[in-house]
Motif scaffolding. Structure first.
Motif: not given
Length: 123
Positions: A71-93
């Motif tokens: 999880i990270s943020r871009d304070t200049s654009n007031n945004q949050l980011t999420l990255q989830l690596s090595s995904v499988t079908p169990e990550d469907t949500a």
């Protein structure tokens, strides 16, 4: 008013990295004593807290997902980011970004939610 909106691809292939952005309006993600989290809900299952970013930028992750989550943020654009690596079908949500009024990720601390975005992991 505070609004959160998730965005990103709705389909990700297995083994790839899921990447989502949360755009926040009505409040700064650097406001003192507020916290920002990602929560997901797989089909037929309950809500799962993934992680939180502190107003100073510190991060906390679910032990079950820590090795794959960033999880990270871009304070200049007031945004949050999420990255989830090595995904499988169990990550469907449905993935939500949420504002918290406590560093502890309990339901009563989550006062604003995005509408959520469905991400399907499939080949």
């Amino acid at each position: 008013q505070v609004q959160l909106q998730e965005s990103g691809p709705g389909l990700v292939k297995p083994s790839q990295t899921l990447s989502l952005t949360c755009t926040v309006s009505g409040d700064s993600i650097t406001t003192d004593y507020y916290y920002w989290s990602w929560i997901r809900q797989p089909p037929g299952k309950g809500l799962e807290w993934m992680g939180t970013i502190h107003d100073l930028g510190y991060t906390y992750y679910s032990p079950a997902l820590k090795s794959r989550t960033s999880i990270s943020r871009d304070t200049s654009n007031n945004q949050l980011t999420l990255q989830l690596s090595s995904v499988t079908p169990e990550d469907t949500a449905v993935y939500y970004c949420v504002r918290q009024i406590s560093h502890r990720p309990y339901m009563g601390a989550m006062d604003y939610w995005g509408k959520g975005t469905l991400v399907t992991v499939s080949s």
